[in-house]
Design a protein around this motif. Structure first.
Motif, PDB file in Angstrom:
ATOM      1  N   UNK A  52       2.706  29.645   2.794  1.00 59.39           N
ATOM      2  CA  UNK A  52       4.164  29.712   2.212  1.00 59.39           C
ATOM      3  C   UNK A  52       5.003  30.739   3.038  1.00 59.39           C
ATOM      4  N   UNK A  53       4.112  31.745   3.632  1.00 57.77           N
ATOM      5  CA  UNK A  53       4.812  32.955   4.300  1.00 57.77           C
ATOM      6  C   UNK A  53       5.388  32.390   5.643  1.00 57.77           C
ATOM      7  N   UNK A  54       4.584  31.366   6.211  1.00 61.48           N
ATOM      8  CA  UNK A  54       5.071  30.689   7.216  1.00 61.48           C
ATOM      9  C   UNK A  54       6.069  29.735   7.318  1.00 61.48           C
ATOM     10  N   UNK A  55       6.006  28.960   6.198  1.00 61.96           N
ATOM     11  CA  UNK A  55       7.225  28.010   5.771  1.00 61.96           C
ATOM     12  C   UNK A  55       8.419  28.758   5.576  1.00 61.96           C
ATOM     13  N   UNK A  56       8.391  29.959   5.254  1.00 61.66           N
ATOM     14  CA  UNK A  56       9.731  30.608   4.890  1.00 61.66           C
ATOM     15  C   UNK A  56      10.404  30.964   6.142  1.00 61.66           C
ATOM     16  N   UNK A  57       9.726  31.012   7.217  1.00 58.49           N
ATOM     17  CA  UNK A  57      10.322  31.290   8.626  1.00 58.49           C
ATOM     18  C   UNK A  57      10.386  29.899   9.159  1.00 58.49           C
ATOM     19  N   UNK A  76       1.213  39.823   9.586  1.00 56.43           N
ATOM     20  CA  UNK A  76       1.840  38.594   9.322  1.00 56.43           C
ATOM     21  C   UNK A  76       3.021  38.183   9.994  1.00 56.43           C
ATOM     22  N   UNK A  77       3.938  39.179  10.375  1.00 61.52           N
ATOM     23  CA  UNK A  77       5.254  38.994  11.150  1.00 61.52           C
ATOM     24  C   UNK A  77       4.786  38.720  12.811  1.00 61.52           C
ATOM     25  N   UNK A 132       0.808  38.469   1.310  1.00 55.06           N
ATOM     26  CA  UNK A 132       0.765  38.248  -0.311  1.00 55.06           C
ATOM     27  C   UNK A 132       1.860  38.805  -0.890  1.00 55.06           C
ATOM     28  N   UNK A 133       2.741  39.813  -0.043  1.00 53.92           N
ATOM     29  CA  UNK A 133       4.074  40.401  -0.815  1.00 53.92           C
ATOM     30  C   UNK A 133       5.159  39.286  -0.616  1.00 53.92           C
ATOM     31  N   UNK A 134       4.853  38.019   0.112  1.00 51.99           N
ATOM     32  CA  UNK A 134       5.953  37.055   0.223  1.00 51.99           C
ATOM     33  C   UNK A 134       6.943  37.707   1.583  1.00 51.99           C
ATOM     34  N   UNK A 135       7.479  36.742   1.887  1.00 55.50           N
ATOM     35  CA  UNK A 135       8.427  36.682   3.162  1.00 55.50           C
ATOM     36  C   UNK A 135       9.431  38.191   3.057  1.00 55.50           C
ATOM     37  N   UNK A 136      10.140  38.320   1.588  1.00 54.54           N
ATOM     38  CA  UNK A 136      11.002  39.526   1.425  1.00 54.54           C
ATOM     39  C   UNK A 136      10.113  40.472   1.256  1.00 54.54           C
ATOM     40  N   UNK A 137       9.131  40.622   0.593  1.00 55.41           N
ATOM     41  CA  UNK A 137       8.376  41.825   0.026  1.00 55.41           C
ATOM     42  C   UNK A 137       7.701  42.233   1.377  1.00 55.41           C
ATOM     43  N   UNK A 138       7.250  41.493   2.206  1.00 55.21           N
ATOM     44  CA  UNK A 138       6.639  42.032   3.399  1.00 55.21           C
ATOM     45  C   UNK A 138       7.564  42.523   4.379  1.00 55.21           C
ATOM     46  N   UNK A 139       8.687  42.287   4.331  1.00 55.76           N
ATOM     47  CA  UNK A 139       9.855  42.989   5.054  1.00 55.76           C
ATOM     48  C   UNK A 139       9.958  44.437   4.495  1.00 55.76           C
ATOM     49  N   UNK A 140      10.171  44.432   3.176  1.00 58.27           N
ATOM     50  CA  UNK A 140      10.076  45.673   2.646  1.00 58.27           C
ATOM     51  C   UNK A 140       9.022  46.463   2.728  1.00 58.27           C
TER      52      UNK A 140
END
Length: 245
Positions: free
Chosen positions: A137-142, A106-107, A81-89
């Motif tokens: 959306x998270x997976x699509x970002x990858x 998620x990762x 839910x944090x999004x791709x960048x937010x999940x990295x943070x």
């Protein structure tokens, strides 16, 4: 002996971890610490709070004392839910707090999809559709192609934790798609540790489940590769799928 640690939200399917530890059949110890989830709700606002840095940091000292060599935030919805960048943070903050290599479920899914060589996947989620859409959306970002997504509208992890084989199989079948090279069941509140091999037999393709990929990710972080066919294609020595380069 290899010890890896998990921050697990609340109490729903935490017994998957000792079960998976037995199925690994090796010198591996899975240490689990429960985090305070706040409100048990598959709602974006509640999930953002569940995965906040402060809630995760509260559990890291116990994991350090357990001898864990890496830590994974064992929650899919509370990371994507944090999004791709937010999940990295989120993972970077966790690694800093723990002083250990860190990741999240998620990762773990993203890395496991790559491990299998699957370019197209189907999502069979327990969540409401709007929450499941964040995972897509998270997976699509990858760069993953999500060919289908099914939500089940379940609001609480507590309810998901009551599901058994019949419900899990029905979920996987309903979420499968003929074009999908793997089916994903993204909820660590869902009991799947004993079911992966049977799910793959029923669907005739790899199945990735949240607790399964979470354990695999922790082992990946410490450089351990375990051949455990009872845990499905992800835990065999060779990927089942070869995607043309």
């Amino acid at each position: 002996m290899t010890a890896v640690g998990f921050l697990y939200p609340g109490r729903s399917a935490e017994d998957d971890y000792p079960r998976i530890e037995q199925l690994l059949g090796s010198d591996i110890r899975l240490a689990l610490v429960h985090t305070d989830i706040g409100e048990d709700a598959h709602r974006v606002d509640a999930l953002l709070e569940m995965g906040s840095a402060a809630r995760l940091a509260a559990g890291v000292e116990e994991l350090r004392l357990s001898g864990a060599e890496a830590v994974v935030w064992a929650c899919t919805s509370g990371s994507f839910v944090f999004g791709w960048d937010g999940a990295h943070d989120q993972v970077r903050s966790l690694a800093k707090a723990a002083g250990l290599p860190a990741s999240s479920t998620s990762f773990a899914f993203a890395h496991a999809i790559r491990e299998l060589g699957a370019a197209r996947v189907a999502i069979a989620a327990t969540y409401p559709e709007d929450v499941a859409a964040h995972f897509r959306e998270f997976l699509q970002a990858d760069g993953v192609e999500v060919v289908s997504m099914r939500g089940s509208g379940i609001i609480t992890a507590a309810e998901v934790g009551t599901w058994g084989w019949d419900e899990v199989l029905a979920l996987a079948r309903a979420g499968d798609h003929p074009d999908a090279q793997a089916v994903l069941l993204p909820d660590t509140a869902l009991h799947t540790g004993a079911y992966v091999r049977d799910l793959e037999s029923e669907l005739d393709k790899p199945v990735l489940t949240a607790n399964q990929v979470t354990v695999w990710e922790a082992l990946r972080l410490v450089g351990r590769r375990v051949n455990a066919p009872a845990l499905g294609a992800l835990f065999t020595k060779e990927p089942l799928i070869q995607v043309p380069g």
